[in-house]
Design a protein around this motif. Structure first.
Motif, PDB file in Angstrom:
ATOM      1  N   GLY A  21     -16.718 -12.314 151.699  1.00  0.00           N
ATOM      2  CA  GLY A  21     -15.481 -11.600 151.401  1.00  0.00           C
ATOM      3  C   GLY A  21     -14.295 -12.162 152.175  1.00  0.00           C
ATOM      4  O   GLY A  21     -13.197 -12.328 151.635  1.00  0.00           O
ATOM      5  N   ARG A  22     -14.523 -12.455 153.429  1.00  0.00           N
ATOM      6  CA  ARG A  22     -13.463 -13.035 154.264  1.00  0.00           C
ATOM      7  C   ARG A  22     -13.017 -14.380 153.721  1.00  0.00           C
ATOM      8  O   ARG A  22     -11.820 -14.652 153.634  1.00  0.00           O
ATOM      9  N   ARG A  23     -13.977 -15.234 153.345  1.00  0.00           N
ATOM     10  CA  ARG A  23     -13.620 -16.538 152.767  1.00  0.00           C
ATOM     11  C   ARG A  23     -12.884 -16.371 151.452  1.00  0.00           C
ATOM     12  O   ARG A  23     -11.964 -17.141 151.150  1.00  0.00           O
ATOM     13  N   THR A 103      -5.342 -24.018 160.837  1.00  0.00           N
ATOM     14  CA  THR A 103      -5.998 -22.717 160.773  1.00  0.00           C
ATOM     15  C   THR A 103      -6.598 -22.359 162.136  1.00  0.00           C
ATOM     16  O   THR A 103      -7.082 -23.235 162.863  1.00  0.00           O
ATOM     17  N   LEU A 104      -6.536 -21.094 162.442  1.00  0.00           N
ATOM     18  CA  LEU A 104      -7.180 -20.520 163.629  1.00  0.00           C
ATOM     19  C   LEU A 104      -7.829 -19.220 163.167  1.00  0.00           C
ATOM     20  O   LEU A 104      -7.171 -18.187 163.069  1.00  0.00           O
ATOM     21  N   LEU A 108      -7.240 -17.110 168.209  1.00  0.00           N
ATOM     22  CA  LEU A 108      -6.068 -16.832 169.037  1.00  0.00           C
ATOM     23  C   LEU A 108      -6.347 -15.794 170.127  1.00  0.00           C
ATOM     24  O   LEU A 108      -5.840 -15.914 171.240  1.00  0.00           O
ATOM     25  N   GLU A 109      -7.179 -14.816 169.840  1.00  0.00           N
ATOM     26  CA  GLU A 109      -7.453 -13.760 170.825  1.00  0.00           C
ATOM     27  C   GLU A 109      -8.243 -14.266 172.026  1.00  0.00           C
ATOM     28  O   GLU A 109      -8.356 -13.580 173.031  1.00  0.00           O
ATOM     29  N   VAL A 135      -7.279 -12.591 163.101  1.00  0.00           N
ATOM     30  CA  VAL A 135      -7.694 -11.999 164.365  1.00  0.00           C
ATOM     31  C   VAL A 135      -8.579 -10.801 164.022  1.00  0.00           C
ATOM     32  O   VAL A 135      -8.428 -10.183 162.985  1.00  0.00           O
ATOM     33  N   PRO A 136      -9.515 -10.474 164.915  1.00  0.00           N
ATOM     34  CA  PRO A 136     -10.394  -9.341 164.645  1.00  0.00           C
ATOM     35  C   PRO A 136      -9.606  -8.026 164.566  1.00  0.00           C
ATOM     36  O   PRO A 136      -8.560  -7.874 165.192  1.00  0.00           O
TER      37      PRO A 136
END
Length: 140
Positions: A21-23, A103-104, A108-109, A135-136
């Motif tokens: 889903g994220r992809r 992309t990150l 970043l966190e 970010v989460p």
């Protein structure tokens, strides 16, 4: 992270509903970026390489940066034709190369000076380039 966790990630992230889903969301955003020939992408914190491979399937000349030797092993196994360099960000950046996309994904966190890291990301972009980061939702 321990090698066993990278092994589990490598084996599950391709088919697991959350990663799929994220992809799909990331892919839909990336498809809105105007395409041109010889587009380059730099996947900072590429992990086991699945997202870097996705960038390549979308037409980018993609490369990754990863600090974990274990993750690099899995990324090179998954996508042997994609360059994955060892290094940490932003400390490990010495090369002056410019990208159309950086992309990150959930990186970043983990960086203490996030504003400084984003300034460096901006300096690595070609004019008109794009940054896509995630970010989460929670801090655990």
């Amino acid at each position: 992270m321990e090698r066993a966790l990278y092994d589990e990630l490598y084996r599950t992230e391709e088919g697991h509903w959350w990663f799929r889903g994220r992809r799909a969301v990331i892919r839909s955003v990336l498809k809105k970026i105007p395409q041109s020939r010889n587009q380059t992408a730099f996947d900072i914190g590429c992990g086991t390489g699945l997202n870097t491979e996705m960038l390549a399937t979308l037409g980018f000349s993609a490369e990754g940066l990863e600090s974990s030797d274990d993750a690099i092993d899995f990324a090179r196994l998954r996508a042997p034709n994609i360059v994955v360099r060892k290094g940490s960000f932003p400390e490990g950046m010495v090369e002056e190369k410019y990208y159309n996309l950086i992309t990150l994904f959930d990186v970043l966190e983990h960086i203490e000076d996030d504003a400084g890291a984003l300034r460096l990301v901006h300096s690595l972009l070609q004019p008109g380039g794009f940054v896509l980061l995630t970010v989460p939702a929670f801090s655990f």
